[in-house]
Design an enzyme around this catalytic site. Structure first.
Site, mmCIF file in Angstrom:
data_model
loop_
_atom_site.group_PDB
_atom_site.id
_atom_site.type_symbol
_atom_site.label_atom_id
_atom_site.label_comp_id
_atom_site.label_asym_id
_atom_site.label_seq_id
_atom_site.Cartn_x
_atom_site.Cartn_y
_atom_site.Cartn_z
ATOM 1 N N GLU A 1 -10.891 -9.417 3.079
ATOM 2 C CA GLU A 1 -9.752 -9.189 3.707
ATOM 3 C C GLU A 1 -9.909 -8.879 5.144
ATOM 4 O OE1 GLU A 1 -7.525 -5.762 2.119
ATOM 5 O OE2 GLU A 1 -6.157 -5.469 3.987
ATOM 6 N N HIS B 1 -5.380 3.372 -1.574
ATOM 7 C CA HIS B 1 -6.917 3.943 -1.024
ATOM 8 C C HIS B 1 -7.021 5.246 -1.288
ATOM 9 C CE1 HIS B 1 -9.631 4.054 3.060
ATOM 10 N NE2 HIS B 1 -10.139 4.225 1.870
ATOM 11 N N ARG C 1 3.222 18.892 1.691
ATOM 12 C CA ARG C 1 3.621 20.029 0.947
ATOM 13 C C ARG C 1 2.913 20.477 -0.158
ATOM 14 N NH1 ARG C 1 9.080 21.323 3.185
ATOM 15 N NH2 ARG C 1 9.048 22.799 1.746
ATOM 16 N N ASN D 1 0.796 -1.252 -0.060
ATOM 17 C CA ASN D 1 -0.102 0.041 -0.071
ATOM 18 C C ASN D 1 1.005 1.352 -0.038
ATOM 19 O OD1 ASN D 1 -1.415 2.311 1.031
ATOM 20 N ND2 ASN D 1 -3.130 0.870 1.653
ATOM 21 N N GLU E 1 -8.515 0.508 -2.801
ATOM 22 C CA GLU E 1 -9.362 0.395 -1.741
ATOM 23 C C GLU E 1 -10.335 1.748 -1.722
ATOM 24 O OE1 GLU E 1 -6.897 0.542 1.769
ATOM 25 O OE2 GLU E 1 -6.121 -1.484 1.243
ATOM 26 N N HIS F 1 -3.422 -4.508 8.043
ATOM 27 C CA HIS F 1 -3.800 -3.478 8.649
ATOM 28 C C HIS F 1 -2.723 -3.254 9.888
ATOM 29 C CE1 HIS F 1 -5.056 0.406 10.499
ATOM 30 N NE2 HIS F 1 -5.553 0.704 9.184
ATOM 31 N N ARG G 1 -7.010 12.787 1.232
ATOM 32 C CA ARG G 1 -6.064 13.305 2.026
ATOM 33 C C ARG G 1 -4.652 12.719 1.577
ATOM 34 N NH1 ARG G 1 -7.311 9.801 7.647
ATOM 35 N NH2 ARG G 1 -9.317 10.935 7.260
ATOM 36 N N HIS H 1 1.109 6.118 1.838
ATOM 37 C CA HIS H 1 1.870 7.039 2.697
ATOM 38 C C HIS H 1 2.965 7.909 1.915
ATOM 39 C CE1 HIS H 1 -0.891 6.555 5.661
ATOM 40 N NE2 HIS H 1 -0.559 5.320 5.826
ATOM 41 N N ARG I 1 -9.408 8.040 -0.699
ATOM 42 C CA ARG I 1 -10.330 8.469 0.202
ATOM 43 C C ARG I 1 -11.169 9.427 -0.158
ATOM 44 N NH1 ARG I 1 -8.726 6.260 5.789
ATOM 45 N NH2 ARG I 1 -10.473 7.664 6.463
ATOM 46 N N THR J 1 -8.325 3.476 8.733
ATOM 47 C CA THR J 1 -9.586 2.659 8.803
ATOM 48 C C THR J 1 -9.527 1.794 10.168
ATOM 49 O OG1 THR J 1 -8.928 2.281 6.363
ATOM 50 C CG2 THR J 1 -10.829 1.269 7.348
ATOM 51 N N GLY K 1 1.345 -1.208 4.204
ATOM 52 C CA GLY K 1 1.628 -0.167 3.734
ATOM 53 C C GLY K 1 2.613 0.761 4.658
#
Ligand code: PXP
Length: 241
Positions: free
Chosen positions: A153, A45, A20, A9, A72, A190, A51, A12, A47, A103, A212
């Site tokens: 999952e 993911h 930035r 994942n 996701e 997760h 974000r 990040h 979202r 999540t 991730g």
């Protein structure tokens, strides 16, 4: 034991970029590096609040990932429309709350059944493999089988918060065995790290892990390819027993 797939994942990587509002680091470039280092698939993911991952990242991943891409998202009309337009290899439906940091729990497959069933039907019609992110709970597993998705999952978050607390691991093992007996493919993820991944990787029915945060965090210190290789090695060691 069969080889377990490692899906990475890369959310990040986008988190660092969005901190930035810059053009780098590029999650697609990270995905390619992960693939070169042995990832079996890429996960992201999208979202609703955008974000980290942005729509353009998803388009880039669908176009440029060489391994299967797992998208996701929440089962909203807008997200399902986006998925059926872009056609990733796999969609994992996840619950989403705007205020959460990540999540927090699995989907409740008994909540808003009409919306969930419509989302699954639309994904099936678009030929997209569908997975449902659920807690290790027999009722949820049985409902997933009744919904005729390809995979579940299992949310490993509770286990990861207290890896030495055996009931969490027992619940994951039981849910995995139950799901496999009902014909579902079993994925998990997760909160998995190099330190806690072993017992989950060793669950025989678990064919795919989605990891991730820990890999991107380790990449700061050892580089992304090495972080991927270390996770792969930890999974393989656990499966060898
Ligand atoms: N699987 C699902 C369904 C997730 O939502 C996430 C987090 O986005 C992960 C796996 C990966 O979790 P982590 O980043 O803690 O490894």
């Amino acid at each position: 034991m069969t080889r377990q797939r490692l899906y990475i994942n890369i959310d990040h990587v986008a988190t660092v970029r969005q901190a930035r509002r810059a053009a780098y680091p590029d999650p697609v470039r990270a995905a390619r590096l992960c693939e070169d280092a042995g990832a079996d698939g890429i996960t992201a993911h999208l979202r609703e609040d955008r974000r980290h991952i942005q729509d353009a990242d998803i388009e880039g991943l669908v176009a440029q990932a060489r391994t299967p891409f797992n998208l996701e998202l929440a089962a909203t009309d807008a997200m399902i429309a986006l998925a059926t337009r872009l056609r990733p290899h796999q969609v994992t439906l996840v619950p989403e709350k705007r205020e959460e940091v990540t999540t927090e729990g699995g989907l409740d497959l008994f909540h808003d059944p009409a919306r969930l069933e419509a989302a699954i039907l639309a994904l099936r019609a678009a030929n997209i493999r569908t997975s449902l992110f659920i807690d290790p709970d027999a009722r949820q597993v049985e409902r997933a089988a009744a919904l005729r998705v390809e995979a579940i999952e299992l949310h490993t978050g509770r286990y990861c918060e207290a890896p030495s607390h055996t009931p969490h691991l027992t619940a994951l093992r039981a849910a995995a065995a139950h799901a496999a007996s009902l014909g579902l493919a079993v994925h998990a993820g997760h909160g998995l790290t190099l330190t806690n991944v072993g017992p989950v990787a060793a669950i025989p029915e678990c064919e795919e892990l989605n990891i991730g945060h820990a890999i991107v965090a380790d990449a700061i210190f050892v580089g992304l390819p090495e972080a991927v290789r270390r996770m792969r090695a930890a999974m393989d060691a656990a499966r060898r027993g």
